[in-house]
Write a protein that holds these residues in place. Structure first.
Motif, short mmCIF file in Angstrom:
data_model
loop_
_atom_site.label_atom_id
_atom_site.label_comp_id
_atom_site.label_asym_id
_atom_site.label_seq_id
_atom_site.Cartn_x
_atom_site.Cartn_y
_atom_site.Cartn_z
N SER A 25 14.59 16.02 -16.66
CA SER A 25 15.46 16.99 -16.00
C SER A 25 15.08 17.09 -14.52
N PRO A 26 16.02 17.52 -13.68
CA PRO A 26 15.79 17.47 -12.22
C PRO A 26 14.60 18.29 -11.74
N HIS A 27 14.24 19.36 -12.43
CA HIS A 27 13.19 20.25 -11.94
C HIS A 27 11.86 20.06 -12.66
N PHE A 28 11.73 19.01 -13.45
CA PHE A 28 10.47 18.76 -14.15
C PHE A 28 9.35 18.59 -13.13
N ALA A 29 8.23 19.34 -13.35
CA ALA A 29 7.15 19.37 -12.36
C ALA A 29 6.05 18.37 -12.65
N GLY A 30 6.19 17.56 -13.70
CA GLY A 30 5.25 16.49 -13.93
C GLY A 30 4.24 16.70 -15.03
N GLU A 57 14.40 27.44 -26.44
CA GLU A 57 15.48 26.64 -25.87
C GLU A 57 15.04 25.99 -24.56
N ASN A 58 15.71 24.90 -24.22
CA ASN A 58 15.39 24.12 -23.02
C ASN A 58 16.07 24.71 -21.79
N PHE A 59 15.74 25.97 -21.51
CA PHE A 59 16.40 26.72 -20.45
C PHE A 59 16.16 26.13 -19.07
N GLY A 60 15.03 25.47 -18.88
CA GLY A 60 14.71 24.93 -17.56
C GLY A 60 15.40 23.62 -17.23
N ASP A 61 16.21 23.10 -18.14
CA ASP A 61 16.80 21.78 -17.94
C ASP A 61 18.13 21.80 -17.19
N VAL A 62 18.36 22.82 -16.39
CA VAL A 62 19.62 22.87 -15.63
C VAL A 62 19.69 21.72 -14.62
N PRO A 63 20.89 21.18 -14.38
CA PRO A 63 22.15 21.45 -15.08
C PRO A 63 22.14 20.81 -16.48
N PHE A 64 22.78 21.50 -17.43
CA PHE A 64 22.72 21.06 -18.82
C PHE A 64 23.76 19.99 -19.13
N TYR A 65 23.40 19.11 -20.07
CA TYR A 65 24.40 18.24 -20.68
C TYR A 65 25.34 19.10 -21.52
N ALA A 66 26.61 18.74 -21.56
CA ALA A 66 27.56 19.52 -22.35
C ALA A 66 27.21 19.47 -23.83
N GLU A 67 26.89 18.29 -24.33
CA GLU A 67 26.62 18.15 -25.77
C GLU A 67 25.32 17.37 -26.00
N PRO A 70 19.39 13.65 -24.07
CA PRO A 70 18.70 12.37 -24.24
C PRO A 70 17.48 12.50 -25.15
N PRO A 71 16.99 11.35 -25.66
CA PRO A 71 15.86 11.38 -26.60
C PRO A 71 14.61 12.06 -26.04
N GLU A 72 14.36 11.91 -24.73
CA GLU A 72 13.14 12.51 -24.19
C GLU A 72 13.18 14.04 -24.27
N THR A 73 14.37 14.61 -24.21
CA THR A 73 14.48 16.07 -24.35
C THR A 73 14.14 16.50 -25.76
N VAL A 74 14.67 15.79 -26.75
CA VAL A 74 14.37 16.12 -28.14
C VAL A 74 12.88 15.94 -28.43
#
Length: 271
Positions: A25-30, A57-67, A70-74
Motif C-alpha cells: 500500500s502507498p503508505h507502508f512504512a517498511g 481491518e486494513n484501514f491504513g491501506d488507502v486508497p482501497f481496492y474496490a473488491e 492482492p495476495p500480500e494484503t491477505v
C-alpha cells in the motif's frame, strides 16, 4: 442468535483494530512487525477494558481496492489476525476493505476469526472506489464450501445496510434494503452507519431497520461515543466503535485505555 452464539450475550460492544498500512500500500512504512505489534496492543487494551470482541481491518491501506485485494494484503492480515488471536481471548472479526468478502472468508478459515464484515453484501453502490457490487451468492456458497464438514463452525456474516461512504443504486428505502440484506442475502447481523467514518448514525435509521427485520440482530456501527452508547444498547443490539476509542478521538491514533473503560461503563448503563 448469532450474537449469543459468538459472544455469549444478546447485546455486545465491539471495538476496532485499524491496521496500519500494509506491504504494497502507498503508505507502508517498511515494517510489518511494527504494524502487527501496534494491532496486538490495541486488541489487548480493548479486551482488558471489557469490550466483547474486535474487528480487524486494513484501514491504513488507502486508497482501497474496490473488491479483490492482492495476495500480500491477505498474507499480512493473516499474520496480524493470528498474532491478535494468540494475544486475546474474545471473538475476532475481519473486514477486508473495501469489499473483499472472499479474502475475509479465507482469513476466517486460516485464523480463529469467527465473523466477517461485508460493506456491500447485496445490491450495488457508488463509492469513492467506484462501483461496488454485492456478491452475497458467492460469499454464502464459498462459506458453505469451506465449512462443508463443520457448518456449525462457519463464520457469521455482519453486513452493512446502506454503508457509509457510499450511495446505493436502485432501491433506496432502508427497510427494503435491510430485508434484502438479511432475507435474500442471508446476512446474519445487520449494521447501521452514518455517512462516513466516525459520523453519527441515525437512531431513526436503526428503528427502520429493526422494524423491517425484527428477527435480525442490529448493531450501530459508526459515530458512537460514551454519550450515545447506552442508547445503542437500548435501541439496537449494541455497537461497533472505532474512532471514539482512539486517543483524542482521532482514528489514526492508538486505542486510549481510559476511553475504552469509559465506553464500557457507559454501555452497561443501557444494557
Amino acid at each position: 442468535m448469532p450474537l449469543e452464539s459468538l459472544f455469549g450475550k444478546p447485546r455486545v460492544l465491539i471495538g476496532m483494530v485499524h491496521l496500519g498500512a500494509l506491504p504494497g500500500s502507498p503508505h507502508f512504512a517498511g515494517s510489518l512487525e511494527r504494524v502487527v505489534q501496534a494491532a496486538v496492543t490495541d486488541a489487548r487494551v480493548l479486551e482488558e477494558a471489557g469490550l466483547d470482541g474486535v474487528v480487524v481491518e486494513n484501514f491504513g491501506d488507502v486508497p482501497f481496492y474496490a473488491e479483490r485485494v492482492p495476495p500480500e494484503t491477505v498474507a499480512a492480515m493473516s499474520l496480524a489476525v493470528s498474532a491478535i488471536g494468540s494475544a486475546v481471548r474474545f471473538p475476532i472479526g475481519v473486514n477486508v476493505l473495501r469489499n473483499d468478502a472472499r479474502a475475509a472468508l479465507g482469513l476466517c478459515a486460516a485464523t480463529r476469526a469467527s465473523f466477517l464484515r461485508v460493506n456491500v453484501h447485496v445490491g450495488a453502490s457508488v463509492t469513492d472506489q467506484g462501483w461496488i457490487e454485492g456478491r452475497a451468492a458467492e460469499t454464502l456458497r464459498e462459506r458453505a464450501r469451506l465449512w462443508a464438514g463443520v457448518p456449525e463452525a462457519a463464520p457469521f456474516v455482519f453486513a452493512d445496510v446502506d454503508v457509509k461512504h457510499a450511495t446505493p443504486l436502485g432501491e433506496t428505502d432502508l427497510g427494503s434494503i435491510a430485508e434484502d440484506t438479511h432475507e435474500r442475502g442471508g446476512a446474519d447481523v445487520l449494521l447501521v452507519t452514518g455517512s462516513g467514518t466516525g459520523k453519527e448514525a441515525s437512531f431513526d435509521d436503526v428503528r427502520r431497520v429493526r422494524q423491517a427485520v425484527p428477527e435480525a440482530p442490529v448493531l450501530v456501527a459508526s459515530g458512537i461515543t460514551d454519550k450515545t452508547v447506552a442508547r445503542a444498547f437500548q435501541e439496537a443490539h449494541g455497537a461497533i466503535v472505532g474512532t471514539w476509542l482512539k486517543r483524542e478521538g482521532r482514528v489514526g491514533h492508538p486505542v486510549d485505555p481510559a476511553r475504552a473503560r469509559a465506553l464500557v461503563a457507559a454501555s452497561r448503563s443501557g444494557s
